[in-house]
Design an enzyme around this catalytic site. Structure first.
Site, PDB file in Angstrom:
ATOM      1  N   SER A  58      -7.611   5.359   3.652  1.00  0.00           N
ATOM      2  CA  SER A  58      -7.419   4.598   2.409  1.00  0.00           C
ATOM      3  C   SER A  58      -7.829   3.144   2.630  1.00  0.00           C
ATOM      4  CB  SER A  58      -5.956   4.634   1.971  1.00  0.00           C
ATOM      5  OG  SER A  58      -5.700   5.782   1.200  1.00  0.00           O
TER       6      SER A  58
ATOM      7  N   LYS B 131       4.429   2.072   8.895  1.00  0.00           N
ATOM      8  CA  LYS B 131       3.210   2.832   9.211  1.00  0.00           C
ATOM      9  C   LYS B 131       1.989   1.895   9.211  1.00  0.00           C
ATOM     10  CE  LYS B 131       3.103   6.810   7.118  1.00  0.00           C
ATOM     11  NZ  LYS B 131       2.858   7.862   6.119  1.00  0.00           N
TER      12      LYS B 131
ATOM     13  N   LYS C  93       0.863  -1.195   0.000  1.00  0.00           N
ATOM     14  CA  LYS C  93       0.000   0.000   0.000  1.00  0.00           C
ATOM     15  C   LYS C  93       0.885   1.225   0.000  1.00  0.00           C
ATOM     16  CE  LYS C  93      -3.969   2.069   0.332  1.00  0.00           C
ATOM     17  NZ  LYS C  93      -3.474   2.971  -0.729  1.00  0.00           N
TER      18      LYS C  93
ATOM     19  N   THR D 274      -5.614  12.834   6.797  1.00  0.00           N
ATOM     20  CA  THR D 274      -4.287  12.970   7.410  1.00  0.00           C
ATOM     21  C   THR D 274      -4.329  14.003   8.528  1.00  0.00           C
ATOM     22  OG1 THR D 274      -3.256  12.338   5.341  1.00  0.00           O
ATOM     23  CG2 THR D 274      -1.862  13.486   6.921  1.00  0.00           C
TER      24      THR D 274
ATOM     25  N   LYS E  57       5.416   2.024  -2.549  1.00  0.00           N
ATOM     26  CA  LYS E  57       5.407   3.419  -3.004  1.00  0.00           C
ATOM     27  C   LYS E  57       5.736   3.436  -4.489  1.00  0.00           C
ATOM     28  CE  LYS E  57       4.734   7.482  -1.075  1.00  0.00           C
ATOM     29  NZ  LYS E  57       3.867   7.792   0.082  1.00  0.00           N
TER      30      LYS E  57
ATOM     31  N   ASN F 250      -2.548  20.514   1.824  1.00  0.00           N
ATOM     32  CA  ASN F 250      -3.649  19.624   2.211  1.00  0.00           C
ATOM     33  C   ASN F 250      -3.617  19.290   3.688  1.00  0.00           C
ATOM     34  OD1 ASN F 250      -4.914  19.244  -0.170  1.00  0.00           O
ATOM     35  ND2 ASN F 250      -3.640  17.510  -0.802  1.00  0.00           N
TER      36      ASN F 250
HETATM   37  P1  NAD Z   1       0.819  19.797  -0.335  1.00  0.00           P
HETATM   38  O1  NAD Z   1       1.587  19.791  -1.596  1.00  0.00           O
HETATM   39  O2  NAD Z   1      -0.650  19.939  -0.365  1.00  0.00           O
HETATM   40  O3  NAD Z   1       1.360  20.971   0.628  1.00  0.00           O
HETATM   41  C1  NAD Z   1       2.711  21.159   0.904  1.00  0.00           C
HETATM   42  C2  NAD Z   1       2.867  22.545   1.518  1.00  0.00           C
HETATM   43  O4  NAD Z   1       4.230  22.748   1.880  1.00  0.00           O
HETATM   44  C3  NAD Z   1       2.506  23.688   0.587  1.00  0.00           C
HETATM   45  O5  NAD Z   1       1.831  24.686   1.315  1.00  0.00           O
HETATM   46  C4  NAD Z   1       3.862  24.215   0.131  1.00  0.00           C
HETATM   47  O6  NAD Z   1       3.828  25.583  -0.234  1.00  0.00           O
HETATM   48  C5  NAD Z   1       4.639  24.023   1.396  1.00  0.00           C
HETATM   49  N1  NAD Z   1       6.082  24.022   1.195  1.00  0.00           N
HETATM   50  C6  NAD Z   1       6.797  23.547   0.154  1.00  0.00           C
HETATM   51  N2  NAD Z   1       8.106  23.806   0.364  1.00  0.00           N
HETATM   52  C7  NAD Z   1       8.199  24.414   1.570  1.00  0.00           C
HETATM   53  C8  NAD Z   1       9.263  24.916   2.354  1.00  0.00           C
HETATM   54  N3  NAD Z   1      10.529  24.828   1.936  1.00  0.00           N
HETATM   55  N4  NAD Z   1       8.976  25.468   3.549  1.00  0.00           N
HETATM   56  C9  NAD Z   1       7.701  25.559   3.978  1.00  0.00           C
HETATM   57  N5  NAD Z   1       6.664  25.124   3.290  1.00  0.00           N
HETATM   58  C10 NAD Z   1       6.908  24.555   2.099  1.00  0.00           C
HETATM   59  O7  NAD Z   1       1.269  18.458   0.433  1.00  0.00           O
HETATM   60  P2  NAD Z   1       0.509  17.711   1.605  1.00  0.00           P
HETATM   61  O8  NAD Z   1      -0.376  16.674   1.016  1.00  0.00           O
HETATM   62  O9  NAD Z   1      -0.032  18.692   2.572  1.00  0.00           O
HETATM   63  O10 NAD Z   1       1.744  16.917   2.260  1.00  0.00           O
HETATM   64  C11 NAD Z   1       2.665  17.578   3.108  1.00  0.00           C
HETATM   65  C12 NAD Z   1       3.560  16.546   3.767  1.00  0.00           C
HETATM   66  O11 NAD Z   1       2.740  15.616   4.470  1.00  0.00           O
HETATM   67  C13 NAD Z   1       4.398  15.694   2.786  1.00  0.00           C
HETATM   68  O12 NAD Z   1       5.609  15.345   3.412  1.00  0.00           O
HETATM   69  C14 NAD Z   1       3.572  14.449   2.612  1.00  0.00           C
HETATM   70  O13 NAD Z   1       4.352  13.321   2.235  1.00  0.00           O
HETATM   71  C15 NAD Z   1       3.019  14.303   4.022  1.00  0.00           C
HETATM   72  N6  NAD Z   1       1.814  13.482   4.038  1.00  0.00           N
HETATM   73  C16 NAD Z   1       0.678  13.919   3.436  1.00  0.00           C
HETATM   74  C17 NAD Z   1      -0.441  13.108   3.446  1.00  0.00           C
HETATM   75  C18 NAD Z   1      -1.733  13.548   2.809  1.00  0.00           C
HETATM   76  O14 NAD Z   1      -2.696  12.766   2.850  1.00  0.00           O
HETATM   77  N7  NAD Z   1      -1.831  14.748   2.276  1.00  0.00           N
HETATM   78  C19 NAD Z   1      -0.395  11.850   4.072  1.00  0.00           C
HETATM   79  C20 NAD Z   1       0.775  11.432   4.693  1.00  0.00           C
HETATM   80  C21 NAD Z   1       1.895  12.276   4.664  1.00  0.00           C
END
Ligand code: NAD
Length: 431
Positions: free
Chosen positions: A357, A93, A69, A189, A105, A220
């Site tokens: 999920s 996880k 997954k 999340t 992945k 997100n």
């Molecule tokens: P996203 O792309 O929606 O948002 C990322 C945010 O980080 C944006 O606001 C972007 O502008 C900001 N960003 C980028 N570079 C940056 C920097 N140098 N400093 C500060 N901010 C910065 O992504 P997301 O889905 O919110 O995911 C964010 C993190 O959470 C990732 O590491 C992702 O792997 C992890 N994650 C997300 C989910 C999910 O369901 N969305 C689940 C598990 C883990």
């Protein structure tokens, strides 16, 4: 840090946890290597008629506890090493949350923003064409990750169903609602992270109204979590995105920031352009400053490797919740531990996404769809249970929350791996 060292850095956490758990040598050896690493080339006809070949990957790290997954990432930095390390994290996880999945992945090395919508669709379908033999609802299940979304998941599920000549929604999660997606997946999340934060804060007797929070990353996960925390009374004093951040000691109006950011795509301008700055005093800060603010809770929710040996000494927060995957390097971990800062690891804090999920996969396979309230209740139960288990292990063994999370996951993975037989069993020296 190079992506190559990302997997070795992730493996260091495994090494540390292995000292605290009694699993067979066979099982610990097995977990040091990905089960399957697939590297493919994807030919895509571009809108101008030219042909471009993209590199794609799918890694199934371990599937002893169930089908693989894990999400699919579109990014110029995607490499096999990066995908392997992300698949490694997914393995632990899923085991930590006791989901019947292994870890996987995928990714494509591409700047998704440089492609037209039609090119992106052809690339997504081409990726499925290339990896179709390695995935499936009982083999390996895909999901969104950075720069992929519900629509991309819909294309992937559709294409896999075309290849298989039957509708198989369970091959992909994070799909649009109309194609078998689940209620609550978009906010899963953040909601899961909220449950973890609330559970830990209660144990530490933090009162929300007196607790200050800084969130790095306003996407997100980060923006939704900031909003949920603010609604629950926490004082969210700083948020940032890739362009920088804003700080207000008395707390920020998160719903307004979200609304205006989506309109203007600029967070720093929010308060002044929309005249809220007359009400709330604020200052602009850099991402580096946000990480070292004097707050109670720091939430990295953007990228990997944000807190390293270079800046860990300056961190002032008492508690860090890792919403991003791998935002703290293993060298920084040591420094933070010496400073007495508690780090609640990514494999626990951000597991809400994969948990919903799982609910989506269950709904797809049963053909019975749950209302949003049931999803939220089931998510909360699983997140709170996992948090309590990790807390208990950390307290009783006097180890960090990160090591405790790996210990819990390892116990489950070890049990599954050893169920196939161990050296002791096959050498006939045990009953
Ligand atoms: P996203 O792309 O929606 O948002 C990322 C945010 O980080 C944006 O606001 C972007 O502008 C900001 N960003 C980028 N570079 C940056 C920097 N140098 N400093 C500060 N901010 C910065 O992504 P997301 O889905 O919110 O995911 C964010 C993190 O959470 C990732 O590491 C992702 O792997 C992890 N994650 C997300 C989910 C999910 O369901 N969305 C689940 C598990 C883990």
């Amino acid at each position: 840090m190079t992506v190559n060292s990302l997997l070795s850095d992730a493996s260091l956490r495994l090494e540390k946890a292995l000292h605290h758990v009694n699993i067979s040598e066979d099982a610990s050896e097995r977990l040091k290597y990905p089960k399957m690493s697939l590297s493919v080339s994807i030919p895509v006809r571009l809108d101008d008629g030219s042909l471009k070949i993209f590199r794609g990957y799918r890694v199934r790290y371990d599937d002893t506890r169930g089908p693989g997954k894990g999400g699919v990432r579109y990014h110029p930095n995607v490499s096999l090493d990066e995908v392997q390390s992300l698949a490694f994290w997914m393995t632990f996880k899923c085991a930590l949350l006791d989901l019947p999945f292994g870890g996987a992945k995928g990714g494509i090395t591409v700047d998704a923003k440089s492609l037209s919508k039609a090119e992106l669709e052809r690339l997504s379908r081409g990726y499925i064409e290339a990896i179709a033999d390695a995935i499936g609802p009982d083999t390996d299940i895909l999901a969104p990750d950075a720069y992929t979304n519900a629509m991309v998941m819909g294309w992937m599920m559709d294409h896999y169903s075309i290849i298989q000549r039957k509708i198989l929604p369970g091959v992909v999660t994070g799909k649009p609602l109309g194609m078998g997606g689940s209620q609550g997946r978009n906010t899963a999340t953040a909601s899961g992270a909220f449950d973890v934060i609330k559970t830990i804060c209660k144990k530490l007797e933090y009162v929300p109204e007196k607790t200050t929070v800084a969130v790095q990353g306003f996407g997100n996960a980060g923006a939704e979590l900031a909003q949920q925390l603010a609604c629950a009374g926490y004082r969210v004093v700083a948020v940032s995105d890739s362009r920088g951040g804003i700080y207000a000691e008395q707390g920020l109006d998160i719903p307004s920031i979200r609304q205006y950011k989506s309109e203007s795509r600029n967070m720093a301008a929010v308060y002044c352009e929309k005249s809220v700055c007359n009400i709330v005093e604020h200052q602009t800060i850099t991402n580096e400053q946000l990480l070292t603010l004097d707050v109670d809770i720091l939430i990295p929710a953007a990228l990997e490797n944000q807190i390293t040996a270079d800046n860990a000494h300056q961190v002032q927060a008492q508690l860090i919740f890792e919403v991003a995957n791998g935002p703290i390097s293993s060298a920084a971990d040591v420094i933070l531990e010496e400073k007495g800062i508690m780090v609640v690891p990514d494999i626990l804090t951000n597991a809400g996404g994969v948990t919903v999920s799982y609910f989506e996969w269950v709904q797809n396979r049963s053909g019975f769809y749950w209302p949003a309230t049931d999803i939220r209740d089931q998510l909360k139960t699983r997140m709170v249970t996992a948090t309590n288990q990790v807390w208990h292990i950390a307290q009783t063994r006097q180890i960090s929350m990160r090591t405790a999370a790996y210990v819990q996951a390892l116990m489950r993975l070890g049990e599954a791996l050893d169920a196939k037989g161990t050296r002791t069993y096959f050498s006939g020296s045990s009953a």
